[in-house]
Design an enzyme around this catalytic site. Sequence first.
Site, PDB file in Angstrom:
ATOM      1  N   SER A 136       0.835  -1.197   0.000  1.00  6.76           N
ATOM      2  CA  SER A 136       0.000   0.000   0.000  1.00  6.76           C
ATOM      3  C   SER A 136       0.871   1.247   0.000  1.00  6.76           C
ATOM      4  CB  SER A 136      -0.898   0.011   1.243  1.00  6.76           C
ATOM      5  OG  SER A 136      -1.529   1.265   1.417  1.00  6.76           O
ATOM      6  N   TYR A 149      -2.022  -0.328  10.419  1.00  5.94           N
ATOM      7  CA  TYR A 149      -2.025  -0.702   9.006  1.00  5.94           C
ATOM      8  C   TYR A 149      -0.728  -0.248   8.328  1.00  5.94           C
ATOM      9  CZ  TYR A 149      -3.722  -1.185   4.196  1.00  5.94           C
ATOM     10  OH  TYR A 149      -3.872  -1.537   2.880  1.00  5.94           O
ATOM     11  N   LYS A 153       2.154  -2.672   6.504  1.00  2.66           N
ATOM     12  CA  LYS A 153       2.549  -2.576   5.097  1.00  2.66           C
ATOM     13  C   LYS A 153       4.028  -2.213   4.949  1.00  2.66           C
ATOM     14  CE  LYS A 153      -1.377  -3.785   3.320  1.00  2.66           C
ATOM     15  NZ  LYS A 153      -1.504  -5.077   2.603  1.00  2.66           N
TER      16      LYS A 153
END
Length: 244
Positions: A136, A149, A153
Amino acid sequence: MDKYFKGKRILVTGGCQGIGEGLVIELWKHGANVVTISNQPENLKKLKQQYPSIEVAAVDLRNWEQTREIVDSLGVFDGLVNNAGVAIIEPFMEATPSSFDETISVNVKAILNVSQIVAKKMIENKIKGAIVNVSSQASKAALKDHVVYCASKGAVDSMTQVMALELGPHGIRVNTVNPTVIMTAMGRKVWSEQSKREEMISKIPLRRFGEVHEVVNAIMFLLSDGASMISGVKLPIDGGFLAT
């Protein structure tokens, strides 16, 4: 690229919705023998009904041993796409141990687990395969309320580089794609709030979010022999977000 996938066995994790589903269908259209695993048996059933030749298996990627057993039983693959992931949105001060453990388990540990099994068989069968990990833009830029998150990533990107280094001598290429917001069903829901949407789009030079096919096309290229000298790359699909 059209002929490359004919007869190739490709495993896609999380392949029954969003980017994963789009990829599975595109690979199928190009003649690949596609296998997808997911923890959503109902969605897998629907996919199988629409595309009977696609092989599916239900597995909870958080379960290390169950995942190893099922992936091992699926046989040998020419390519792997680690697409499955979760996004738990919490501010830094409210992030919890359970959120961290859940996110790392699915977004990072599952990639390690599945890739070990698939790569081992590629090496044993002298297959010069390709692995693509779906990362991402959040690995490269701070996003509000995305602390866990973003961390996961970032780990995906680092792990991909080590995979590329260690698997390269066996002819196995490993790359990531790093999308911005993509207009999946979930993406449309999460970014439906006008003010939130406009703030993010203002940071994207192309002034729009991405579409599923735009990520799928990039993954297809990285899997194919058209990318035969590309490994260890983190490919932004972000409309210029990371350029600003």
